[in-house]
Design a protein around this motif. Structure first.
Motif, short mmCIF file in Angstrom:
data_model
loop_
_atom_site.label_atom_id
_atom_site.label_comp_id
_atom_site.label_asym_id
_atom_site.label_seq_id
_atom_site.Cartn_x
_atom_site.Cartn_y
_atom_site.Cartn_z
N ASN A 231 49.76 66.22 47.76
CA ASN A 231 51.30 67.01 48.31
C ASN A 231 51.36 65.82 49.62
OD1 ASN A 231 52.36 69.30 46.78
ND2 ASN A 231 51.48 69.91 48.32
N LEU A 232 50.83 64.22 49.40
CA LEU A 232 50.59 63.36 50.01
C LEU A 232 52.47 62.61 50.12
CD1 LEU A 232 47.47 60.93 48.65
CD2 LEU A 232 47.42 62.42 50.46
N PRO A 233 52.06 62.08 51.54
CA PRO A 233 54.36 61.24 51.53
C PRO A 233 54.15 60.79 50.75
CG PRO A 233 52.75 61.51 53.46
CD PRO A 233 51.51 62.35 52.18
N SER A 234 55.47 60.70 50.12
CA SER A 234 55.86 59.83 48.89
C SER A 234 55.60 58.48 49.14
CB SER A 234 57.78 59.62 48.34
OG SER A 234 57.95 60.24 49.96
N HIS A 235 56.22 57.86 50.85
CA HIS A 235 55.66 56.43 50.80
C HIS A 235 54.34 56.48 50.96
CE1 HIS A 235 54.24 58.26 54.63
NE2 HIS A 235 53.59 57.22 54.62
N LEU A 236 52.97 57.08 50.85
CA LEU A 236 51.41 56.06 50.60
C LEU A 236 51.68 56.50 48.99
CD1 LEU A 236 49.05 56.29 51.90
CD2 LEU A 236 49.03 58.49 52.48
N LEU A 237 52.08 57.58 48.10
CA LEU A 237 51.83 57.66 46.81
C LEU A 237 52.25 56.06 46.75
CD1 LEU A 237 52.65 61.04 45.39
CD2 LEU A 237 50.71 59.82 45.63
N ASP A 238 53.51 55.32 46.88
CA ASP A 238 54.52 54.71 46.72
C ASP A 238 54.19 53.32 46.88
OD1 ASP A 238 56.54 56.23 45.01
OD2 ASP A 238 57.28 56.21 47.15
N SER A 239 52.93 53.10 47.52
CA SER A 239 52.41 52.25 47.80
C SER A 239 50.72 51.99 47.51
CB SER A 239 52.01 51.51 49.61
OG SER A 239 51.77 52.86 50.54
N VAL A 240 50.21 53.21 46.92
CA VAL A 240 49.02 52.30 45.89
C VAL A 240 48.82 51.48 45.88
CG1 VAL A 240 46.64 53.24 44.82
CG2 VAL A 240 48.42 55.31 45.69
N VAL A 241 47.87 50.71 46.28
CA VAL A 241 47.26 49.47 45.79
C VAL A 241 45.65 49.22 44.97
CG1 VAL A 241 45.82 46.99 46.29
CG2 VAL A 241 47.61 48.06 47.72
N GLU A 242 46.42 48.77 43.28
CA GLU A 242 45.58 49.16 41.94
C GLU A 242 44.42 47.99 42.03
OE1 GLU A 242 45.38 49.60 37.86
OE2 GLU A 242 47.14 51.28 38.48
N VAL A 243 43.34 47.77 42.02
CA VAL A 243 42.19 47.17 42.15
C VAL A 243 41.89 47.20 40.21
CG1 VAL A 243 40.13 45.76 43.07
CG2 VAL A 243 41.98 46.60 45.02
N HIS A 244 41.68 46.07 39.62
CA HIS A 244 40.87 46.12 38.85
C HIS A 244 39.65 45.08 38.73
CE1 HIS A 244 45.06 46.94 35.80
NE2 HIS A 244 44.50 47.43 36.89
N ASN A 245 38.75 45.27 39.03
CA ASN A 245 36.78 44.77 38.75
C ASN A 245 36.20 44.90 37.96
OD1 ASN A 245 35.23 44.62 41.00
ND2 ASN A 245 34.28 46.13 41.32
N LYS A 246 35.35 43.59 38.01
CA LYS A 246 33.98 43.59 37.00
C LYS A 246 35.17 43.07 36.33
CE LYS A 246 31.20 47.20 37.73
NZ LYS A 246 30.64 48.38 37.55
N VAL A 247 35.86 42.26 36.89
CA VAL A 247 36.79 40.97 35.98
C VAL A 247 35.73 40.16 35.37
CG1 VAL A 247 39.58 41.40 37.00
CG2 VAL A 247 37.53 39.63 37.16
N ASP A 248 34.69 39.69 36.23
CA ASP A 248 34.13 38.79 35.38
C ASP A 248 33.23 39.16 34.37
OD1 ASP A 248 32.58 40.48 37.93
OD2 ASP A 248 30.66 40.08 37.07
N LEU A 249 33.70 40.29 33.58
CA LEU A 249 32.65 40.90 32.52
C LEU A 249 33.59 40.96 30.93
CD1 LEU A 249 30.52 43.69 34.16
CD2 LEU A 249 30.16 41.40 33.73
N ILE A 250 35.31 40.61 31.30
CA ILE A 250 35.93 40.21 30.54
C ILE A 250 36.46 38.55 31.09
CG2 ILE A 250 38.01 41.17 29.37
CD1 ILE A 250 37.23 43.65 30.63
N GLU A 251 36.37 38.36 29.39
CA GLU A 251 36.25 36.64 29.86
C GLU A 251 38.16 36.63 29.91
OE1 GLU A 251 36.51 32.62 27.29
OE2 GLU A 251 35.59 34.76 26.34
N SER A 252 38.79 35.98 30.88
CA SER A 252 40.14 35.18 30.83
C SER A 252 41.30 37.12 31.32
CB SER A 252 41.06 34.45 29.92
OG SER A 252 39.89 33.58 29.44
N TYR A 253 41.03 37.44 31.86
CA TYR A 253 41.37 38.99 31.79
C TYR A 253 42.38 38.72 33.55
CZ TYR A 253 42.20 43.44 33.41
OH TYR A 253 42.76 44.27 33.63
N LYS A 254 43.87 39.41 32.59
CA LYS A 254 44.53 39.38 33.19
C LYS A 254 45.36 40.88 33.53
CE LYS A 254 46.30 34.71 32.74
NZ LYS A 254 47.40 34.18 32.41
N PRO A 255 45.37 41.20 34.24
CA PRO A 255 45.84 42.95 34.21
C PRO A 255 47.68 43.62 33.59
CG PRO A 255 45.09 42.38 35.95
CD PRO A 255 45.56 40.93 35.80
#
Length: 305
Positions: free
Chosen positions: A187-211
């Motif tokens: 039950n977090l505030p909507s602005h907090l849920l809407d602003s989540v920053v998603e980070v895809h880590n370990k891209v060095d292990l996947i060649e030419s990775y794009k989210p």
């Protein structure tokens, strides 16, 4: 063993006593964190919760009577047999964002119950607090639900959530769905849920990775790839979430304004004009500090950025 008490009754009584001690420990933990939150609010440092799966999640758990041990009134420790899954790298990411070399990820289940705070600076030199919060577990045992709930409470008081994913993990999409589901159930505030920053880590292990996901940030916390772009995004969202202002003020160098601004705001630039003994100071300042500044120095020239 009491008079006439069977072995099973003795074991049940011991476990109930331990359960009571654990519940008391959790309540003390909640009160301690409430005090820490109050202190953080007074300091007006923005708080960023960093979340993700733990490196000691388990596909199956074997819990025996002897496995449960209550140590003291401040933390609990359990002995588990579990199979290891991969580490998302959230602790490594915080280390990279803060430059805190002593921060090390721990490959143990109950490191996930620990919440630790680490100071860092955004590109504008604004001080923030990164909270290395709960590590999510696969198939969390019912015995630990309340313990994890106690640690999740901290997230509701954040200014921003950063969700770190190990993009190389075969179940990364399922893990994302689980994390987002848990966050919605808080039950977090909507602005907090809407602003989540998603980070895809370990891209060095996947060649030419794009989210594939829009607005996701591809990084390698270990090698530093993509961190500057991530910091810029965190800063932008923190300014929006906290209502902090970026402005420029003209000050007299003989007065107390400059030292006051260094103490109460984040000074970004100081342009000295020696011909008239003044300076233009660019700052990031909270709404409350801005109000105090105007009251203390009503004649100061202020330019909004």
């Amino acid at each position: 063993m009491g008079s006439g008490e069977t072995f099973l009754e003795t074991q049940n009584r011991v476990l109930k006593d331990r359960e009571l001690k654990i519940r008391n420990a959790l309540e003390k933990l909640r009160r301690k964190r409430a005090l820490l939150r109050t202190q953080r609010r007074k300091s007006e440092f923005p708080m960023i919760s960093v979340m993700g799966y733990t490196n000691s999640a388990s596909k199956f758990f074997h819990l025996t009577t002897e496995a449960l041990r209550c140590v003291n009134a401040s933390f609990l420790m359990l002995s588990w047999q579990c199979s290891s899954e991969s580490l998302t790298g959230k602790t490594t990411l915080i280390k990279a964002l803060t430059g805190e070399a002593g921060l090390q990820p721990r490959d143990q289940l109950f490191a996930t119950l620990d919440i630790t705070a680490h100071a860092g600076y955004l590109p504008s030199h604004m001080a923030v607090i990164y909270v290395d919060t709960i590590g999510f577990l696969t198939d969390l045992p019912h015995n630990l639900v309340e313990s994890f709930s106690a640690t999740l409470e901290e997230v509701a008081y954040s200014d921003l959530i950063v969700h770190v994913r190990d993009i190389t993990h075969p179940e990364t999409i399922l893990q994302k769905a689980t994390v987002l589901s848990v966050l919605r159930n808080l039950n977090l505030p909507s602005h907090l849920l809407d602003s989540v920053v998603e980070v895809h880590n370990k891209v060095d292990l996947i060649e030419s990775y794009k989210p594939a996901e829009e607005n996701a940030f591809a990084v390698s916390a270990l090698h530093g790839h993509g961190l500057e772009e991530l910091k810029q995004e965190i800063e932008k969202k923190i300014l929006t979430a906290t209502g902090k202002k970026i402005l420029t003020v003209n000050i007299n160098l003989e007065g107390p304004q400059l030292s006051w601004l260094y103490k109460e705001a984040t000074v970004q630039e100081v342009e000295v004009m020696p011909e008239d003994g003044t300076a233009r100071v660019k700052v990031i300042i909270s709404s409350s500090a801005f109000g105090r500044y105007k009251n203390l120095f009503p004649n100061s020239q202020i330019f909004m950025s």
